[in-house]
Design a protein around this motif. Structure first.
Motif, mmCIF file in Angstrom:
data_model
loop_
_atom_site.group_PDB
_atom_site.id
_atom_site.type_symbol
_atom_site.label_atom_id
_atom_site.label_comp_id
_atom_site.label_asym_id
_atom_site.label_seq_id
_atom_site.Cartn_x
_atom_site.Cartn_y
_atom_site.Cartn_z
ATOM 1 N N ARG A 283 0.844 -1.193 0.000
ATOM 2 C CA ARG A 283 0.000 0.000 0.000
ATOM 3 C C ARG A 283 0.876 1.238 0.000
ATOM 4 O O ARG A 283 1.670 1.451 0.904
ATOM 5 C CB ARG A 283 -0.914 0.009 1.221
ATOM 6 N N SER B 233 -3.817 9.832 -3.359
ATOM 7 C CA SER B 233 -4.833 8.792 -3.468
ATOM 8 C C SER B 233 -4.107 7.465 -3.296
ATOM 9 O O SER B 233 -3.361 7.045 -4.189
ATOM 10 C CB SER B 233 -5.533 8.847 -4.833
ATOM 11 N N VAL C 159 -2.699 3.800 -3.139
ATOM 12 C CA VAL C 159 -2.734 2.793 -4.192
ATOM 13 C C VAL C 159 -2.049 1.524 -3.724
ATOM 14 O O VAL C 159 -1.100 1.560 -2.943
ATOM 15 C CB VAL C 159 -2.058 3.340 -5.474
ATOM 16 N N ILE D 199 0.142 -1.679 -4.973
ATOM 17 C CA ILE D 199 0.964 -2.092 -6.109
ATOM 18 C C ILE D 199 1.696 -3.387 -5.783
ATOM 19 O O ILE D 199 1.900 -3.731 -4.622
ATOM 20 C CB ILE D 199 1.997 -0.999 -6.484
ATOM 21 N N ALA E 41 -1.380 -2.222 -10.438
ATOM 22 C CA ALA E 41 -1.744 -1.237 -9.421
ATOM 23 C C ALA E 41 -3.256 -1.040 -9.420
ATOM 24 O O ALA E 41 -3.919 -1.193 -10.447
ATOM 25 C CB ALA E 41 -1.040 0.092 -9.688
ATOM 26 N N ILE E 42 -3.788 -0.721 -8.225
ATOM 27 C CA ILE E 42 -5.209 -0.409 -8.112
ATOM 28 C C ILE E 42 -5.383 0.602 -6.988
ATOM 29 O O ILE E 42 -4.760 0.492 -5.926
ATOM 30 C CB ILE E 42 -6.055 -1.686 -7.848
ATOM 31 N N LEU E 43 -6.196 1.592 -7.227
ATOM 32 C CA LEU E 43 -6.459 2.603 -6.214
ATOM 33 C C LEU E 43 -7.193 1.974 -5.029
ATOM 34 O O LEU E 43 -8.104 1.159 -5.214
ATOM 35 C CB LEU E 43 -7.302 3.742 -6.782
ATOM 36 N N GLU E 44 -6.786 2.332 -3.829
ATOM 37 C CA GLU E 44 -7.416 1.784 -2.626
ATOM 38 C C GLU E 44 -8.923 2.080 -2.610
ATOM 39 O O GLU E 44 -9.727 1.200 -2.286
ATOM 40 C CB GLU E 44 -6.757 2.382 -1.382
ATOM 41 N N GLU F 20 -10.963 2.556 -5.125
ATOM 42 C CA GLU F 20 -11.659 1.718 -6.118
ATOM 43 C C GLU F 20 -11.792 0.292 -5.617
ATOM 44 O O GLU F 20 -12.840 -0.339 -5.775
ATOM 45 C CB GLU F 20 -10.910 1.745 -7.444
ATOM 46 N N ASN G 37 -8.294 -4.068 -13.057
ATOM 47 C CA ASN G 37 -9.150 -4.056 -11.868
ATOM 48 C C ASN G 37 -10.014 -5.309 -11.713
ATOM 49 O O ASN G 37 -11.112 -5.263 -11.155
ATOM 50 C CB ASN G 37 -10.039 -2.809 -11.843
#
Length: 276
Positions: free
Chosen positions: A104, A109, A111, A113, A129-132, A134, A264
């Motif tokens: 994390r 914002s 994220v 990874i 990677a993904i935004l927390e 989202e 995602n």
């Protein structure tokens, strides 16, 4: 000039306090502050009386008298606790390719990874990677769907029906066992022959076998229905009297692991897979 909130060059109150506690700035070399009893075990901090100290080991950058004055003042200094955000998915998020924990990154914002593949473009999870925010939204929607699936309004009726079936089958088993006992007593009293008893007993055993199998099946169904009903009650308790949104309790109750893939795509290993 604005400085990034997570800049490594900002000293926190805790960092400053640790510096003020560090006796090595007075020229004293300190050893054996911690120990590992066995290879692979955690590091254990030792009490200060067990430390090894060598005075005048190196050039001091602060006088001993000033250091001691500061030590007297430190117990009166309180570090204000920050209101840290609770990380709802902490310890739950994994790479769907290499199965390592996702790291994390607390940016503006936050994220997640895959740090394991950052340096090797050949890895399928390179640049994963993904935004927390989202991920939390996706997980919340998935949990909401599971809760809807588990809200079976006919569950109580199923338990009642299965309980009645169980009682009926138990009575049938009892009746056949009583018949066996009666014919055995008749055989002992020589009212029927040995061959007659064997024939009757074999017929009763054949009749009893499918009844016992059905009873075992109903018992398993009833256990499952009761467990599912208990699960529904637990879910209601978790979500009652509060707005329905993602919480640490919900995540801990439903989710074992979350696997993240590119674009995602998410796969969840549920703690309650037997009921889904």
């Amino acid at each position: 000039q604005k400085i990034a909130l997570y800049s490594p060059y900002i000293w926190s109150a805790t960092t400053i306090k640790n510096i003020l506690l560090n006796e090595q700035y007075t020229g004293t070399y300190v050893m054996k502050k911690s120990v590992i009893k066995e290879l692979g075990e955690k590091v254990i901090k030792r009490k200060e009386k067990d430390w090894i100290k060598i005075p005048n080991h190196h050039e001091a950058i602060i006088e001993k008298e000033i250091f001691e004055q500061v030590q007297k003042q430190l117990p009166h200094i309180k570090i204000k606790n920050r209101n840290h955000r609770e990380y709802l998915l902490k310890g739950k998020v994994y790479c769907g390719y290499c199965h390592h924990n996702l790291d994390r990154r607390p940016k503006k914002s936050a994220v997640f990874i895959c740090r394991n593949s950052e340096v090797d473009a050949a890895f399928p999870c390179h640049n994963l990677a993904i935004l927390e925010k989202e991920l939390e939204e996706i997980v919340f929607q998935m949990i909401s769907k599971q809760i809807e699936m588990l809200k079976d309004t006919t569950q109580t009726d199923s338990i009642e029906i299965q309980t009645k079936q169980k009682i009926e089958l138990q009575n049938q088993v009892k009746l056949h066992q009583q018949k066996k006992k009666i014919f055995y007593e008749e055989y002992i009293q020589e009212k029927i022959t040995k061959e007659q008893y064997r024939k009757i007993n074999l017929e009763l055993t054949k009749e009893l076998e499918p009844i016992q199998n059905k009873l075992e099946e109903i018992n398993l169904q009833l256990q499952h229905s009761q467990s599912r009903n208990n699960l529904q009650n637990q879910i209601e308790k978790i979500t009652e009297n509060t707005p329905f949104f993602l919480t640490k309790e919900l995540v801990g109750f439903f989710i074992d692991k979350i696997y993240v893939f590119k674009e995602n795509r998410i796969e969840v290993k549920w703690k309650i897979e037997d009921f889904l």
